[in-house]
Design a protein around this motif. Structure first.
Motif, PDB file in Angstrom:
ATOM      1  N   GLY A  61      57.375  42.547 -45.689  1.00 48.81           N
ATOM      2  CA  GLY A  61      56.631  43.963 -45.461  1.00 48.81           C
ATOM      3  C   GLY A  61      57.469  44.888 -45.152  1.00 48.81           C
ATOM      4  N   LYS A  70      61.801  35.214 -35.618  1.00 50.45           N
ATOM      5  CA  LYS A  70      60.734  35.832 -35.436  1.00 50.45           C
ATOM      6  C   LYS A  70      59.705  34.739 -34.519  1.00 50.45           C
ATOM      7  N   ASN A  86      49.641  40.214 -42.613  1.00 51.92           N
ATOM      8  CA  ASN A  86      49.469  41.713 -42.681  1.00 51.92           C
ATOM      9  C   ASN A  86      49.332  41.726 -44.429  1.00 51.92           C
ATOM     10  N   GLU A  89      48.751  46.218 -47.111  1.00 47.52           N
ATOM     11  CA  GLU A  89      49.375  46.792 -48.428  1.00 47.52           C
ATOM     12  C   GLU A  89      49.100  48.110 -48.903  1.00 47.52           C
ATOM     13  N   GLU A 179      52.328  46.950 -37.470  1.00 47.11           N
ATOM     14  CA  GLU A 179      51.696  45.610 -36.824  1.00 47.11           C
ATOM     15  C   GLU A 179      50.841  45.831 -35.559  1.00 47.11           C
ATOM     16  N   ASN A 213      52.954  38.584 -39.923  1.00 47.62           N
ATOM     17  CA  ASN A 213      53.886  38.549 -41.113  1.00 47.62           C
ATOM     18  C   ASN A 213      53.030  38.944 -42.328  1.00 47.62           C
ATOM     19  N   ASN A 214      53.975  39.425 -43.300  1.00 47.74           N
ATOM     20  CA  ASN A 214      53.698  39.945 -44.634  1.00 47.74           C
ATOM     21  C   ASN A 214      52.964  38.831 -45.469  1.00 47.74           C
ATOM     22  N   THR A 217      55.831  37.220 -47.619  1.00 47.74           N
ATOM     23  CA  THR A 217      56.882  36.484 -46.798  1.00 47.74           C
ATOM     24  C   THR A 217      56.202  34.846 -46.690  1.00 47.74           C
TER      25      THR A 217
HETATM   26  C1  LIG Z   1      53.616  52.881 -41.237  1.00 45.57           C
HETATM   27  C2  LIG Z   1      53.693  51.692 -41.289  1.00 45.57           C
HETATM   28  C3  LIG Z   1      52.917  50.821 -42.465  1.00 45.57           C
HETATM   29  C4  LIG Z   1      53.382  49.478 -42.661  1.00 45.57           C
HETATM   30  N1  LIG Z   1      52.571  48.895 -43.582  1.00 45.57           N
HETATM   31  C5  LIG Z   1      52.804  47.613 -43.836  1.00 45.57           C
HETATM   32  C6  LIG Z   1      51.886  46.961 -44.874  1.00 45.57           C
HETATM   33  O1  LIG Z   1      50.826  47.532 -45.470  1.00 45.57           O
HETATM   34  N2  LIG Z   1      52.126  45.527 -45.116  1.00 45.57           N
HETATM   35  C7  LIG Z   1      52.979  44.820 -44.271  1.00 45.57           C
HETATM   36  O2  LIG Z   1      53.328  43.746 -44.502  1.00 45.57           O
HETATM   37  N3  LIG Z   1      53.999  45.585 -43.710  1.00 45.57           N
HETATM   38  C8  LIG Z   1      53.708  46.879 -43.423  1.00 45.57           C
HETATM   39  N4  LIG Z   1      54.483  47.320 -42.175  1.00 45.57           N
HETATM   40  C9  LIG Z   1      55.364  46.718 -41.481  1.00 45.57           C
HETATM   41  C10 LIG Z   1      54.866  45.831 -40.518  1.00 45.57           C
HETATM   42  O3  LIG Z   1      55.026  47.009 -39.210  1.00 45.57           O
HETATM   43  C11 LIG Z   1      55.457  44.562 -40.041  1.00 45.57           C
HETATM   44  O4  LIG Z   1      56.787  44.778 -39.839  1.00 45.57           O
HETATM   45  C12 LIG Z   1      55.595  43.590 -41.061  1.00 45.57           C
HETATM   46  O5  LIG Z   1      54.072  43.065 -41.460  1.00 45.57           O
HETATM   47  C13 LIG Z   1      56.074  41.963 -40.624  1.00 45.57           C
HETATM   48  O6  LIG Z   1      56.055  41.249 -41.276  1.00 45.57           O
HETATM   49  P1  LIG Z   1      57.235  40.534 -41.992  1.00 45.57           P
HETATM   50  O7  LIG Z   1      58.436  40.418 -41.011  1.00 45.57           O
HETATM   51  O8  LIG Z   1      56.826  39.382 -42.826  1.00 45.57           O
HETATM   52  O9  LIG Z   1      57.776  41.705 -42.942  1.00 45.57           O
HETATM   53  C14 LIG Z   1      54.335  48.695 -41.984  1.00 45.57           C
HETATM   54  C15 LIG Z   1      55.056  49.388 -41.074  1.00 45.57           C
HETATM   55  C16 LIG Z   1      54.789  50.887 -40.633  1.00 45.57           C
HETATM   56  C17 LIG Z   1      55.544  51.504 -39.819  1.00 45.57           C
END
Ligand SMILES: Cc1cc2nc3c(=O)[nH]c(=O)nc-3n(C[C@H](O)[C@H](O)[C@H](O)COP(=O)(O)O)c2cc1C
Ligand code: SF4
Ligand code: FES
Lengths: 418, 166
Positions: A61, A70, A86, A89, A179, A213-214, A217
């Motif tokens: 993500g 995590k 999450n 996108e 998140e 999680n994204n 991922t």
């Molecule tokens: C402003 C902002 C927008 C974000 N947009 C997304 C998003 O659209 N999709 C996403 O998966 N993570 C996004 N993130 C990151 C999430 O906060 C989070 O770190 C993530 O979902 C964790 O999943 P992962 O560990 O699988 O990457 C964003 C973070 C910020 C600060």
């Protein structure tokens, strides 16, 4: 037992090799959901977490945090647990999760189901950006099918484990991808970030331990569990295991998603897969992580840099979500930062002053600079405003908004000479 | 009497079942979508009815409506054409597309056609940056993507609506 077929290095975009994989029957004929059944009936959650940790899988993500680690932070003294996917996108330049969910939905669903078991969650919420309205309805139908097939529901396969999945649509707000803002939005309050700590694995959705999680991922997880950590590590680099879907956009001939092993170079992505620059123009800059990223000067050194978590920082940027936007010689950096600031000013949630006010000011300055209504002092002021915001914002959006501004002024000074 | 509840009792029950019984305000976003299904915007009355169902104030519902771009508290076109002109799409001709489209159909950005059929808006990234020019259409029927568009394609789409709405 049938096994998931992987062609070359395509683990996630397998629909490009197996066109009918979006059909439940085709996916199950290939061993689909055998892994989920095996996990629920023969494994302990701790074993699943360990295997994912050993695989080296990191969050797709943006932040690249090790997924298994995590999961291990989830507080086992506080129940219930939740898994929140999450699927917001919304980063400009990012369009990979949508393709995965639309075209290879069952692998995505099996991945999130195995992940829920690992963290002891009986409920999964998939938070999709509101624009994915059709996709959410398709997922609802697919979730219904899984219930009918007894792959979701109470006491699965005669075990004590129960699992349900719900979709939840956002409504057009980039900040809800962060998140904790996402969790607030899901709880029905304003989608603004929370103060951290506590982090979601301690206090998340409805104050309960939660993993966010994204999509990408988690879409890896079923195959990792089936084929093992070593198999996954056979792709990528030591610190960046596996493959990654690169969303390639901007001034290239063949924009689109390309799944490559982590560690492939920008040159391969842009010239081998992306067909090079439109009209054979000269490449100028690379944004490695969507509109949030610093702009990299696209010289030979950059083009030959491996796209991996450990390598991109050497160019003064991040791998992030790997949304690679290509800028060619026709792009004026004054135009570029005016566009990115327009976005961030629109999307700043307004909760903290540096980001809200900073973006407001930057918006006025970039407008003036782009329209040639200013002198060098505005460029200096803009640079100052951006640098003063850094390190002072409540969430990463504020920081993101400054990246293109500061890097463009520093790395492409000729564009800012009046 | 709660008209929203009368009209959509079954849907509302299904939505509420997604969330824990003591956390029903989680349903606020899907309920706003439900209210918008008729007319593509939400009225003050509907906001207060949602508040009543979820036991929150009308002001709280209104603040959520105001926070998100896909919620509308005023009527616009029956079909809202939301063209992405964000940076990656703009690198592939989205801004010119929008200008040409507006000129062709005689409606300015942010405005609605005289017959109330459609409005045109410029929006941020829609996760389709490789398929610019593109837009989504928000209507009572939900949201639909239209990618790799030309002005002629879009014109044909609008003509189709005209026939349908006759
Ligand atoms: C402003 C902002 C927008 C974000 N947009 C997304 C998003 O659209 N999709 C996403 O998966 N993570 C996004 N993130 C990151 C999430 O906060 C989070 O770190 C993530 O979902 C964790 O999943 P992962 O560990 O699988 O990457 C964003 C973070 C910020 C600060
Ligand atoms: S940094 Fe910006 S987006 Fe983040 S909390 Fe502050 S105002 Fe909101
Ligand atoms: S920039 Fe238009 S869809 Fe992403």
């Amino acid at each position: 037992m049938a096994e998931h077929k992987v062609t070359g290095h395509r683990i996630l975009l397998r629909h490009r090799d197996i066109p009918e994989i979006g059909k439940f029957e085709v996916y199950t004929a290939q061993g689909g959901f055998d892994t989920f059944k095996k996990v629920v009936t023969t494994m302990q959650p701790a074993d699943v977490k360990k295997l994912v940790l050993d695989s080296g899988l990191r969050g797709r993500g943006g932040a690249g945090f090790p997924t298994g680690r995590k999961w291990m932070f989830v507080d086992d003294n506080n129940w219930p647990h939740y898994l929140v996917v999450n699927a917001d996108e919304s980063e400009p330049g990012t369009f990979k999760d949508r393709e995965i969910m639309e075209r290879n939905p069952w692998q995505f669903l099996e991945g999130i189901m195995c992940s829920a078991f690992a963290i002891g969650a009986n409920e999964i919420y998939i938070y999709l950006r509101g624009e994915f309205w059709q996709l959410a309805h398709e997922l609802d139908r697919q979730i219904g099918r899984l219930r009918k097939e007894k792959l979701l529901g109470e006491k699965l396969f005669g075990s004590d484990y129960s699992l349900n999945i719900f979709t939840h649509l956002g409504a057009g707000a980039y900040i809800c991808g962060e998140e904790t803002a996402l969790l607030n939005s899901l709880e029905g309050v304003l989608g603004q970030p929370r103060l951290r700590p506590p982090f979601p694995p301690a206090v998340g959705l409805y104050d309960k331990p939660t993993v966010v999680n994204n999509v990408e991922t988690l879409a890896n997880v079923a195959l990792i569990l089936e084929k093992g950590a070593d198999w996954y590590r056979s792709f990528g680099t030591t610190e960046s295991a596996g493959t990654k879907v690169f969303s390639l956009s901007g001034r290239v001939n063949k924009p689109g998603n390309y799944e490559l092993p982590l560690g492939a170079t920008y040159r391969e992505l842009i010239y081998e897969y992306g067909g090079g620059i439109i009209d054979n123009k000269k490449i100028k800059g690379i944004m490695s992580a969507g509109a949030s990223s610093a702009v990299i000067i696209a010289n030979d050194e950059a083009l030959d840099t491996p796209m991996a978590y450990e390598s991109v920082p050497k160019l003064g940027a991040d791998l992030g979500s790997a949304s690679v936007i290509i800028l060619d010689e026709t792009v004026d950096m004054r135009w570029l930062i005016n566009k990115t600031i327009h976005f961030f000013n629109h999307e700043s949630c307004g909760k903290c002053t540096p980001c809200r006010e900073g973006n407001y000011w930057m918006r006025h300055l970039t407008e003036r600079i782009w329209h040639g209504q200013s002198d060098q002092s505005d460029v200096i002021l803009l640079d100052n405003v951006a640098k003063n915001m850094q390190g002072k914002c409540l969430c990463a959006l504020g920081e993101f908004s400054t990246m293109a501004v500061v890097s463009s002024i520093e790395r492409f000074p000729e564009d800012f000479k009046a | 009497m709660n008209q929203l509840h009368e009209k959509y009792a079954k849907e509302i029950a299904e939505i509420l079942a997604k969330y824990p019984a003591d956390r029903k305000r989680s349903a606020v976003m899907p309920l706003i979508y439900l209210a918008q299904r008729d007319g593509n915007y939400i009225t003050k009355q509907e906001m207060s009815e949602i508040g009543e169902i979820l036991e929150i104030t009308t002001t709280e519902v209104a603040s959520i409506v105001g926070f998100y771009t896909l919620y509308h508290d005023k009527p616009g076109g029956k079909y809202r054409i939301q063209v992405c002109t964000d940076m990656p799409c703009a690198l592939r001709g989205a801004e010119e597309f929008l200008v040409n489209l507006c000129e062709n159909v005689g409606v300015k950005v942010g405005e609605t056609s005289e017959d109330g059929l459609f409005s045109i808006e410029a929006v941020m990234c829609l996760a389709a940056c490789d398929k610019a020019p593109m837009f989504q259409v928000q209507s009572d029927d939900g949201i639909e993507y239209h990618e790799n568009q030309t002005v002629e394609d879009t014109r044909a789409l609008i003509d189709g609506w005209k026939k349908k709405e006759g």
